[in-house]
Design an enzyme around this catalytic site. Structure first.
Site, mmCIF file in Angstrom:
data_model
loop_
_atom_site.group_PDB
_atom_site.id
_atom_site.type_symbol
_atom_site.label_atom_id
_atom_site.label_comp_id
_atom_site.label_asym_id
_atom_site.label_seq_id
_atom_site.Cartn_x
_atom_site.Cartn_y
_atom_site.Cartn_z
ATOM 1 N N TRP A 266 0.808 -1.220 0.000
ATOM 2 C CA TRP A 266 0.000 0.000 0.000
ATOM 3 C C TRP A 266 0.845 1.277 0.000
ATOM 4 C CZ3 TRP A 266 1.556 2.742 4.124
ATOM 5 C CH2 TRP A 266 2.041 2.053 5.226
ATOM 6 N N CYS A 267 2.146 1.142 0.187
ATOM 7 C CA CYS A 267 3.042 2.304 0.334
ATOM 8 C C CYS A 267 3.337 2.924 -1.020
ATOM 9 C CB CYS A 267 4.323 1.853 1.033
ATOM 10 S SG CYS A 267 5.661 3.044 0.960
ATOM 11 N N SER A 268 3.108 4.231 -1.141
ATOM 12 C CA SER A 268 3.359 4.926 -2.409
ATOM 13 C C SER A 268 4.856 5.004 -2.719
ATOM 14 C CB SER A 268 2.764 6.338 -2.355
ATOM 15 O OG SER A 268 3.340 7.094 -1.298
ATOM 16 N N CYS B 257 7.049 2.805 -1.861
ATOM 17 C CA CYS B 257 7.446 1.456 -2.282
ATOM 18 C C CYS B 257 7.078 1.220 -3.746
ATOM 19 C CB CYS B 257 6.773 0.411 -1.401
ATOM 20 S SG CYS B 257 7.196 0.546 0.357
#
Length: 486
Positions: free
Chosen positions: A175-177, A179
């Site tokens: 969910w990490c942008s 990442c």
């Protein structure tokens, strides 16, 4: 010339001939009692005169300690890593200072608040200029590259760390942008490094990845709190401690393919010599911004001081980074307040004088010190509201030319707030425009003499009245006995 007879006429204390006076046992006893009472009252008054009087008044604050106020603190966070722990200060005048490091020290601690290892000299997280490959016509389409990095999990992680001399792992969350922006360049770099240093034939370095949403225990073991976190593991060069953790490093450099490949190439050890790899770090990290030691514990003790303007403001502790994402539901801001106080450090002599004059301030001047604030639920932000009042003590014992002692007392009201934002700890402070002035002064000698005369004259007069009443009572009793009373 004035004659002696005329001078005698203004005598206030005319004498009665001694043969006209009558002494009595009751008068003698009363005289002894009066003399003893005079001596007792004289001693009390002398002790009162020798003691120092203290006056307390409330005045408008006219502080002489400058425009800024010092705040000392010692805060322990058992679930906040020093890697991203940030001390920020702001006020109503628009001043904002982020991630203070010059006067702030950080120490890794375990869940029992025990210190582990040396001070963390991490400083601010570097400003990463490139968070991934720029999209352009010259870029190779990501779908044509395939998966270059090896996916690791709880079962395979230890195997790979002992299999390769250098293992570089990207701990990420889907969910990490940040990442998502790193993923293409990470896969490209992994594939390029695999082509240069084949894992099966060469095996000197390997790039891997771990999904922290699927391997939460593994990520907690390595104290991963921000995504993505790139860790460097070296076989045979990581110091394994008793609790099973490795001493390894974190990468904070640019995240485009060229920067990653250049850095990873510098990590590749020399070829095998006598069955051993010669680990030689050729990566360019002279300023300490590309890589640093990875956190050794999941907690952090933050201590030091900051200087703020004497206006309403706040001091905030949070996890902060301009290139990492944080899972708000996993952030726990439970904290123990070892110290939180206002004002400059005072000498032991000044503190002794203050405790002598105001002993009640010594026991409870820092109302937050020693308190523990627990986050019982997820996404809990802790707000502390502090009303600060200054007390100025002017002692007679202070050295000539020295400044009066300044003490800051405060009341604290704490609150917990649950929200979807990344939780923080805030100390809101507001200084009172009034101050308490405690002044020490000696009693006047004229007041002492006046009271002394009042004691002597008062006791003498009262004793004379009592003696007259007693003498008349005795005479009356004698008359009754002789039958002369009508």
């Amino acid at each position: 010339m004035i004659s002696s007879s005329k001078l005698k006429s203004i005598d206030f204390y005319r004498k009665i001939p001694r043969d006209l006076t009558e002494a009595s046992l009751s008068g003698a006893g009363l005289s002894i009692i009066a003399a003893l009472w005079m001596m007792f009252l004289f001693g009390m008054e002398l002790n009162n005169y020798m003691s120092v009087a203290t006056t307390t008044i409330v005045v408008v604050d006219r502080s002489r300690d400058g425009e800024y106020l010092r705040i000392d603190f010692n805060l322990s966070f058992p679930a906040l890593s020093c890697e991203f722990a940030s001390v920020d200060v702001s006020d109503v005048l628009g001043t904002h200072r982020f991630n203070l490091t010059k006067t702030v020290r950080k120490f890794p601690i375990d869940s029992h608040l025990q210190r582990i290892g040396q001070e963390v000299h991490a400083g601010p997280v570097p400003n990463i200029k490139s968070h991934g490959d720029a999209h352009g016509e010259e870029d190779i389409p990501y779908e044509h590259l395939g998966e270059g990095a090896v996916e690791l999990n709880q079962k395979t992680f230890d195997t790979y760390t002992h299999l390769f001399p250098v293992l570089v792992v990207n701990f990420y969350a889907p969910w990490c942008s940040w990442c998502a922006r790193l993923k293409p360049s990470w896969e490209r770099a992994a594939q390029i490094m695999a082509e240069r240093y084949n894992p099966e034939t060469d095996g000197r370095i390997l790039l891997a990845k771990v999904d922290c949403t699927q391997n939460q225990a593994l990520c907690r073991e390595h104290h991963i709190q921000g995504y993505p976190s790139i860790r460097i593991f070296r076989k045979g060069h990581d110091l394994r401690e008793g609790h099973g953790h490795h001493d390894h490093e974190s990468y904070y450099g640019d995240r485009d393919t060229d920067s990653l490949v250049a850095f990873m190439t510098g990590l590749v050890p020399a070829p095998v010599v006598d069955g051993k790899y010669a680990i030689e770090d050729k990566s360019n990290n002279t300023d300490g911004t590309v890589k640093r030691p990875a956190p050794r514990a999941g907690g952090c003790r933050i201590e030091g001081f900051v200087k703020v303007k004497k206006v309403p403001g706040e001091l905030m502790i949070s996890a902060h980074s301009g290139a990492h994402s944080f899972d708000a539901a996993k952030m726990n801001m439970t904290h123990h307040v070892g110290l939180f106080s206002f004002g400059n450090k005072q000498s032991w002599r000044s503190l002794k004088d203050a405790n002598r004059l105001l002993p009640e301030l010594d026991s409870d001047i820092d109302h937050l010190t020693g308190e523990v604030f627990i986050s019982e639920h997820e996404n809990i932000t802790h707000d502390h509201y502090l009303q600060v009042v200054k007390t100025e003590v002017i002692s007679l014992r202070r050295h000539k030319g020295s400044e009066p002692l300044d003490r800051y007392d405060y009341t604290a009201h704490s609150n917990q707030l649950q929200s979807t934002n990344v939780p923080v700890v805030k100390f809101h402070y507001e200084l009172s425009p009034m101050q308490v002035l405690v002044r020490e002064a000696r009693r006047s000698f004229s007041h002492f003499i006046t009271n002394l005369c009042a004691i002597i004259g008062g006791v003498f007069t009262v004793a004379g009245i009592v003696d007259a009443m007693l003498h008349n009572a005795i005479r009356m009793v004698k008359k009754v006995e002789l039958g002369k009373q009508f």
